[in-house]
Structure formats: structure tokens, C-alpha cells
Design a protein around this motif. Structure first.
Motif, PDB file in Angstrom:
ATOM      1  N   PRO A 141      -9.320  18.472  15.413  1.00  0.00           N
ATOM      2  CA  PRO A 141     -10.741  18.796  15.274  1.00  0.00           C
ATOM      3  C   PRO A 141     -11.598  18.022  16.271  1.00  0.00           C
ATOM      4  O   PRO A 141     -11.225  16.940  16.727  1.00  0.00           O
ATOM      5  N   LEU A 142     -12.740  18.589  16.598  1.00  0.00           N
ATOM      6  CA  LEU A 142     -13.623  17.983  17.597  1.00  0.00           C
ATOM      7  C   LEU A 142     -14.097  16.594  17.193  1.00  0.00           C
ATOM      8  O   LEU A 142     -14.284  15.719  18.040  1.00  0.00           O
ATOM      9  N   ASP A 143     -14.272  16.368  15.883  1.00  0.00           N
ATOM     10  CA  ASP A 143     -14.778  15.056  15.468  1.00  0.00           C
ATOM     11  C   ASP A 143     -13.739  13.947  15.613  1.00  0.00           C
ATOM     12  O   ASP A 143     -14.051  12.770  15.389  1.00  0.00           O
ATOM     13  N   GLN A 144     -12.524  14.291  16.008  1.00  0.00           N
ATOM     14  CA  GLN A 144     -11.498  13.273  16.268  1.00  0.00           C
ATOM     15  C   GLN A 144     -11.301  13.040  17.770  1.00  0.00           C
ATOM     16  O   GLN A 144     -10.355  12.357  18.171  1.00  0.00           O
ATOM     17  N   ALA A 145     -12.173  13.574  18.584  1.00  0.00           N
ATOM     18  CA  ALA A 145     -12.053  13.409  20.032  1.00  0.00           C
ATOM     19  C   ALA A 145     -11.965  11.926  20.398  1.00  0.00           C
ATOM     20  O   ALA A 145     -12.788  11.120  19.960  1.00  0.00           O
ATOM     21  N   GLY A 146     -10.964  11.571  21.189  1.00  0.00           N
ATOM     22  CA  GLY A 146     -10.769  10.182  21.596  1.00  0.00           C
ATOM     23  C   GLY A 146      -9.923   9.358  20.655  1.00  0.00           C
ATOM     24  O   GLY A 146      -9.557   8.227  20.988  1.00  0.00           O
ATOM     25  N   SER A 147      -9.567   9.905  19.500  1.00  0.00           N
ATOM     26  CA  SER A 147      -8.695   9.195  18.554  1.00  0.00           C
ATOM     27  C   SER A 147      -7.249   9.549  18.890  1.00  0.00           C
ATOM     28  O   SER A 147      -6.627  10.406  18.247  1.00  0.00           O
ATOM     29  N   TRP A 148      -6.709   8.889  19.899  1.00  0.00           N
ATOM     30  CA  TRP A 148      -5.421   9.275  20.462  1.00  0.00           C
ATOM     31  C   TRP A 148      -4.222   8.798  19.645  1.00  0.00           C
ATOM     32  O   TRP A 148      -3.095   9.224  19.889  1.00  0.00           O
ATOM     33  N   GLY A 149      -4.441   7.898  18.704  1.00  0.00           N
ATOM     34  CA  GLY A 149      -3.315   7.351  17.958  1.00  0.00           C
ATOM     35  C   GLY A 149      -2.489   6.393  18.794  1.00  0.00           C
ATOM     36  O   GLY A 149      -1.288   6.222  18.564  1.00  0.00           O
ATOM     37  N   ALA A 150      -3.123   5.744  19.764  1.00  0.00           N
ATOM     38  CA  ALA A 150      -2.417   4.815  20.646  1.00  0.00           C
ATOM     39  C   ALA A 150      -1.954   3.581  19.880  1.00  0.00           C
ATOM     40  O   ALA A 150      -2.632   3.110  18.957  1.00  0.00           O
ATOM     41  N   ARG A 151      -0.805   3.053  20.275  1.00  0.00           N
ATOM     42  CA  ARG A 151      -0.274   1.855  19.635  1.00  0.00           C
ATOM     43  C   ARG A 151      -1.104   0.637  20.021  1.00  0.00           C
ATOM     44  O   ARG A 151      -1.602   0.548  21.143  1.00  0.00           O
ATOM     45  N   PRO A 152      -1.260  -0.334  19.104  1.00  0.00           N
ATOM     46  CA  PRO A 152      -2.000  -1.556  19.458  1.00  0.00           C
ATOM     47  C   PRO A 152      -1.239  -2.353  20.508  1.00  0.00           C
ATOM     48  O   PRO A 152      -0.017  -2.239  20.636  1.00  0.00           O
ATOM     49  N   ILE A 153      -1.968  -3.156  21.264  1.00  0.00           N
ATOM     50  CA  ILE A 153      -1.347  -3.982  22.289  1.00  0.00           C
ATOM     51  C   ILE A 153      -0.430  -5.022  21.652  1.00  0.00           C
ATOM     52  O   ILE A 153       0.686  -5.258  22.119  1.00  0.00           O
ATOM     53  N   ALA A 154      -0.899  -5.638  20.574  1.00  0.00           N
ATOM     54  CA  ALA A 154      -0.110  -6.637  19.862  1.00  0.00           C
ATOM     55  C   ALA A 154      -0.768  -6.873  18.513  1.00  0.00           C
ATOM     56  O   ALA A 154      -1.913  -6.473  18.278  1.00  0.00           O
TER      57      ALA A 154
END
Length: 215
Positions: A141-154
């Protein structure tokens, strides 16, 4: 909730395969819309985060998206340094967290190696190719734009921030948003009514533009 990665890069062929110079495609979007505009990201004393500007734009895009287009596609340029992960990424992330950077940098060891933002399945997935750009493709959905689910650095480090979407469009292709890396604008294509509303929005620095002739 985060966006979901997809390997189905054919979903982007309507954009990536257009007979237009690749730089136009990544800066302004695909041809064929009734009207186009550019939205500039404010700089200097009036600076606002790119994500905030994108959110203002998205509030208008939602009103011009049909039920058939509620699911959107989001392309993320794979050239962002934060995606591959390096020790320098950890340093820059810590320094950007102005409230706690000293503690994070000197109160605990830095990670010896910053992992990639995504697991091997996504990192090794097919890319959307447009000229000199390669993109990972996500949907949601558009309201999740930019929420990539990237892993934290540490553990205990700030959340990894990458970028607003570099290409965005709904499933019904009723509009498009292009935000190329290294440029201070977003290019939007859509109906005349949508573009006019964007240009008149009091929080958006937008102007009408003419789409270049096809190659």
C-alpha cells in the motif's frame, strides 16, 4: 507492516521498456500521461525531509487512485551504499543520530562489518533495469512507501534509513512518481486534475513541465 519484495520485474516493463531515453524515465517517468510536473525538495532554511515531502504528495495520489490501483509498486535503486553495507555506513548512521552519536561511536564498539540491508534472497533477486540504473522491486500500500523492511545495522543501533522510493506507481498505472538519485526533484505524471492539484498544493514546490518527445 513493511513492503513485500517481488521478483516479478515484468511488472515494471510498461515503464522500463518505454521508447524514451533512460534518464527521462528515471527523472520524470514513463510517457503517455495527460500532464506532468516536478516537485522540488526544499533546501536551505526551508529544508524538509524528503520523506515528508513524499507524504504530502502521497496524500493527493491516494485521492486519484482507483480500487484497482490500491496496491502500488515501489522500485529502490540498488546503488545506495546502505543496501550493500560497509563499515562506513555504520559510521554515517551513528553520526546522523545527533542525540546519541557520541555514545554509540565511543561508548561501545562499532560493528566490525555492517551487513547488507536485505537477505541473500532479495540481494540476489532480479533487478528492474533502466539504462544505468538497477532497482529492487517491492509491492504494497502507498502508506507503507519507504518501509523496506531493511535489517538493522546492529543491536541497539538506529534503524537503517535508505531512501524514499525511486519509482512508484499503482497497479492500474493511473500515475507515476520518479525520484532519481542525485536529483533534487520528483517527476510526476498523471491526469490533468491530479497534476493541477499537486501544483497548487501549499506545501509542495511544484511546477508544470512538458514531457520530452519520444526517442
Amino acid at each position: 507492516m513493511t513492503l513485500q519484495h517481488t521478483r516479478d520485474v515484468a511488472l515494471a516493463e510498461w515503464w522500463a521498456g518505454a521508447a524514451v531515453h533512460w534518464s527521462t524515465l528515471v527523472e520524470l517517468g514513463p510517457p503517455g500521461f495527460e500532464a506532468y510536473c516536478r516537485v522540488s525538495f526544499p533546501v536551505g532554511d526551508v529544508w524538509r525531509p524528503e520523506s515528508e515531502v513524499f507524504d504530502d504528495l502521497a496524500s493527493l495520489l491516494r485521492q486519484h487512485t482507483t480500487d484497482a490501483g490500491r496496491e502500488c509498486l515501489f522500485a529502490l535503486w540498488d546503488g545506495w551504499g546502505d543496501i550493500d553495507g560497509t563499515e562506513a555506513v555504520g559510521m554515517l548512521t551513528a553520526l546522523s543520530d545527533t542525540g546519541q552519536w557520541f555514545t554509540r561511536m565511543f561508548g561501545k564498539p562499532r560493528p566490525p562489518q555492517v551487513p547488507p540491508a536485505f537477505g541473500a534472497t532479495i540481494m540476489g533477486a532480479p533487478r528492474v533495469a533502466i539504462g544505468e540504473r538497477q532497482f529492487l522491486l517491492f509491492r504494497g500500500p502507498l502508506d507503507q512507501a519507504g518501509s523496506w523492511g531493511a535489517r538493522p545495522i546492529a543491536v541497539d543501533w538506529p534503524a537503517r534509513q535508505i531512501s524514499i522510493p525511486n519509482l512508484t506507481w499503482p497497479a492500474d498505472h493511473s500515475w507515476s512518481v520518479a525520484a532519481d538519485a542525485g536529483h533534487n526533484t520528483m517527476g510526476i505524471g498523471g491526469s490533468r486534475r491530479l497534476i493541477e492539484r499537486i501544483v497548487l498544493h501549499p506545501r509542495l514546490d511544484a511546477r508544470h513541465v512538458t514531457y520530452p518527445e519520444a526517442a
